[in-house]
Design a protein around this motif. Structure first.
Motif, PDB file in Angstrom:
ATOM      1  N   GLU A 107       0.841  -1.196   0.000  1.00 32.37           N
ATOM      2  CA  GLU A 107       0.000   0.000   0.000  1.00 32.37           C
ATOM      3  C   GLU A 107       0.873   1.242   0.000  1.00 32.37           C
ATOM      4  O   GLU A 107       2.031   1.211   0.404  1.00 32.37           O
ATOM      5  CB  GLU A 107      -0.888   0.026   1.247  1.00 32.37           C
ATOM      6  N   THR A 108       0.287   2.346  -0.449  1.00 35.36           N
ATOM      7  CA  THR A 108       0.866   3.656  -0.203  1.00 35.36           C
ATOM      8  C   THR A 108      -0.262   4.566   0.273  1.00 35.36           C
ATOM      9  O   THR A 108      -1.391   4.119   0.447  1.00 35.36           O
ATOM     10  CB  THR A 108       1.606   4.209  -1.424  1.00 35.36           C
ATOM     11  N   CYS A 109       0.050   5.834   0.501  1.00 37.33           N
ATOM     12  CA  CYS A 109      -0.887   6.726   1.186  1.00 37.33           C
ATOM     13  C   CYS A 109      -1.044   8.042   0.431  1.00 37.33           C
ATOM     14  O   CYS A 109      -0.163   8.438  -0.339  1.00 37.33           O
ATOM     15  CB  CYS A 109      -0.395   7.009   2.606  1.00 37.33           C
ATOM     16  N   PRO A 110      -2.155   8.746   0.664  1.00 35.58           N
ATOM     17  CA  PRO A 110      -2.374  10.013  -0.048  1.00 35.58           C
ATOM     18  C   PRO A 110      -1.232  11.011   0.115  1.00 35.58           C
ATOM     19  O   PRO A 110      -0.885  11.713  -0.848  1.00 35.58           O
ATOM     20  CB  PRO A 110      -3.673  10.536   0.587  1.00 35.58           C
ATOM     21  N   LEU A 151       1.604  10.516  -2.254  1.00 37.92           N
ATOM     22  CA  LEU A 151       1.231  10.708  -3.657  1.00 37.92           C
ATOM     23  C   LEU A 151       0.953  12.162  -4.010  1.00 37.92           C
ATOM     24  O   LEU A 151       0.840  12.496  -5.194  1.00 37.92           O
ATOM     25  CB  LEU A 151      -0.016   9.875  -3.968  1.00 37.92           C
ATOM     26  N   LEU A 205       1.839   2.588  -8.916  1.00 38.28           N
ATOM     27  CA  LEU A 205       0.400   2.345  -8.833  1.00 38.28           C
ATOM     28  C   LEU A 205      -0.178   1.952 -10.191  1.00 38.28           C
ATOM     29  O   LEU A 205      -0.908   0.966 -10.317  1.00 38.28           O
ATOM     30  CB  LEU A 205      -0.309   3.605  -8.337  1.00 38.28           C
ATOM     31  N   ILE A 220      -4.349   2.211  -2.001  1.00 41.41           N
ATOM     32  CA  ILE A 220      -4.119   3.482  -1.306  1.00 41.41           C
ATOM     33  C   ILE A 220      -5.006   3.500  -0.072  1.00 41.41           C
ATOM     34  O   ILE A 220      -6.223   3.334  -0.159  1.00 41.41           O
ATOM     35  CB  ILE A 220      -4.473   4.689  -2.199  1.00 41.41           C
ATOM     36  N   VAL A 222      -6.561  12.442  -3.105  1.00 40.59           N
ATOM     37  CA  VAL A 222      -6.040  11.593  -4.180  1.00 40.59           C
ATOM     38  C   VAL A 222      -6.673  11.963  -5.519  1.00 40.59           C
ATOM     39  O   VAL A 222      -5.987  12.020  -6.555  1.00 40.59           O
ATOM     40  CB  VAL A 222      -6.271  10.112  -3.849  1.00 40.59           C
ATOM     41  N   TRP A 232      -8.376   1.577  -6.361  1.00 34.88           N
ATOM     42  CA  TRP A 232      -7.254   1.584  -5.418  1.00 34.88           C
ATOM     43  C   TRP A 232      -7.705   1.809  -3.977  1.00 34.88           C
ATOM     44  O   TRP A 232      -7.070   1.320  -3.049  1.00 34.88           O
ATOM     45  CB  TRP A 232      -6.261   2.671  -5.800  1.00 34.88           C
ATOM     46  N   MET A 233      -8.800   2.541  -3.787  1.00 40.48           N
ATOM     47  CA  MET A 233      -9.206   2.952  -2.442  1.00 40.48           C
ATOM     48  C   MET A 233     -10.405   2.187  -1.901  1.00 40.48           C
ATOM     49  O   MET A 233     -10.776   2.384  -0.742  1.00 40.48           O
ATOM     50  CB  MET A 233      -9.501   4.459  -2.420  1.00 40.48           C
TER      51      MET A 233
END
Length: 449
Positions: free
Chosen positions: A265-268, A271, A304, A312, A348, A365-366
């Motif tokens: 995962e990554t985060c807002p 990004l 992504l 995300i 995002v 993604w979310m």
């Protein structure tokens, strides 16, 4: 029976309804909290309540945020279940999974899980699940916690920031992975290498560049390599939390090609924000791992788009203002965490639309991907048999963030004063409008959700 008699509890119709990953004109029929009909727009479904979307609105599935620190009980002044789940609903999030630390006690035993559930019961406005924790000495608790319904187990490879949730070393992590592999459990890892950080320059004072140097790319890269190696040996499922270092992407992609059971995962904030834009003393931006350079952000978006990064989630990690924003702006002592649970979707979406990435991909993604990560088979989409968790979203509308108007318990966020695109106008949980007066959320269990 009169053809005008209601067929459903709720009908929502609109020109932009996201089903099967495509926006189309649809009518959605909901009965007993479940989507039971999806028909072309104009089909004439009838419901006791009928909602007609405006021309500028889209109907999305509720988002699923699998990385939220609620902090209750024990540190409820940081964030509590009522405030967190109101913030989630206001941001179009209908399911959260709560992290096992920052609350007291941490969720590292069945007894502690019971305490957490009792604290949450009767005050949640969205559905809530729980992660367990993997800490030194609790390997025997992992199986019982799994049977009790946690969605997986979080560990740290360096100090977590709270004494009651100590880290694992690599050998302990492998031992726990082997235990989890025996019953199909998932280990989610805060992957920063303690030794690398110990030998890096120490953060000092208000300068952001010093803090950034104290959490280098290599700390993540070394730790992620360790996670991959141990997952490969044990066959366990492993998940990398809050990926910040794009340098690790080739390693992750290679591991996935090799069949390692790895998700990421990554985060807002990684990004959308960049180190170059963080002012000295602006500790609202502090998080661990840190917000990195603009070039790093570009590569995360590439990861992504090409599927190396799976999803995300926000890593909503709040604290009181005195801990998060000390008067001297010292990055070394400020709490590390970004509050964004209510803002994740517009944050995002604002950046994605600038890049020409469609809204349906952002929602995948979310919503769909985090639901798949946790096995929430009835969440993450608008489909027959799914929970009617819905968000009415106006993607072309905009607003300026005012932290004082958010539901987060403490009014501090790096997005304060920023202009964002996309407004969540209404949220429905299992077909009922979230009105912030009556908490109707449920506590979810793995396998039964």
């Amino acid at each position: 029976m009169s053809e005008r008699m209601p067929q459903h509890d709720l009908v929502v119709r609109g020109r932009r309804v996201l089903t099967d990953s495509v926006f189309r004109p649809c009518e959605i029929g909901v009965t007993a909290g479940v989507v039971v009909a999806i028909e072309p727009h104009g089909a004439g479904l009838r419901g006791r309540e009928e909602v007609e979307l405006q021309n500028d609105e889209a109907l999305l599935p509720g988002l699923v945020d699998t990385h939220v620190h609620v902090d209750e009980p024990g540190r409820t002044e940081w964030e509590g279940f009522a405030s967190a789940t109101k913030a989630a609903a206001a941001g179009g999030v209908t399911t959260i999974v709560d992290m096992p630390l920052n609350s007291v006690p941490p969720t590292v035993s069945v007894e502690a899980l019971g305490i957490k559930r009792r604290a949450a019961r009767s005050q949640v406005f969205v559905d809530v699940g729980f992660w367990g924790g993997a800490v030194p000495g609790n390997t025997r608790e992992l199986g019982p916690l799994h049977d009790a319904g946690v969605f997986g187990f979080k560990c740290f490879l360096l100090p977590s920031g709270v004494d009651e949730f100590p880290p694992l070393d690599a050998a302990e992590m492998e031992r726990d992975m082997a235990e989890l592999a025996g019953f199909g459990g998932l280990l989610i890892v805060h992957a920063e290498d303690a030794a690398t950080i110990e030998h890096a320059p120490h953060a000092q004072g208000a300068r952001y560049d010093r803090f950034l140097a104290s959490r280098p790319h290599t700390a993540e890269d070394v730790a992620i390599a360790e996670v991959i190696d141990r997952a490969r040996r044990t066959g366990a499922r492993a998940h990398i939390l809050h990926l910040s270092s794009s340098d690790a992407l080739p390693l992750i992609a290679a591991a996935k090609r090799d069949g390692v059971r790895l998700t990421v995962e990554t985060c807002p904030h990684y990004l959308t924000l960049t180190a170059e834009d963080v002012l000295d003393g602006a500790t609202a931006f502090k998080c661990c791992p840190p917000i990195r350079e603009a070039a790093n952000r570009e590569r995360l978006w590439e990861g992504l788009v090409d599927g190396t990064i799976d999803c995300i989630v926000t890593d909503h990690s709040p604290a009181t203002i005195d801990l998060k924003a000390p008067a001297d702006g010292d990055f070394a002592v400020a709490w590390g965490g970004v509050s964004s649970l209510q803002l994740g979707l517009p944050v995002v979406w604002t950046e994605a639309r600038r890049r020409g990435i469609p809204l349906e991909k952002v929602v995948e993604w979310m919503s769909a991907r985090p639901a798949a990560l946790t096995g929430l088979a009835r969440k993450g989409g608008i489909a027959l048999g799914f929970d009617a968790d819905l968000s009415v979203f106006a993607p072309d509308d905009g607003f300026v963030v005012d932290v004082a108007r958010l539901h987060h318990k403490n009014p501090v966020s790096p997005y304060d004063g920023g202009a964002l695109s996309g407004v969540v106008r209404e949220t429905f949980l299992r077909g009922e409008r979230v009105d912030f007066a009556e908490p109707r959320g449920r506590l979810l269990r793995r396998g039964a959700a």
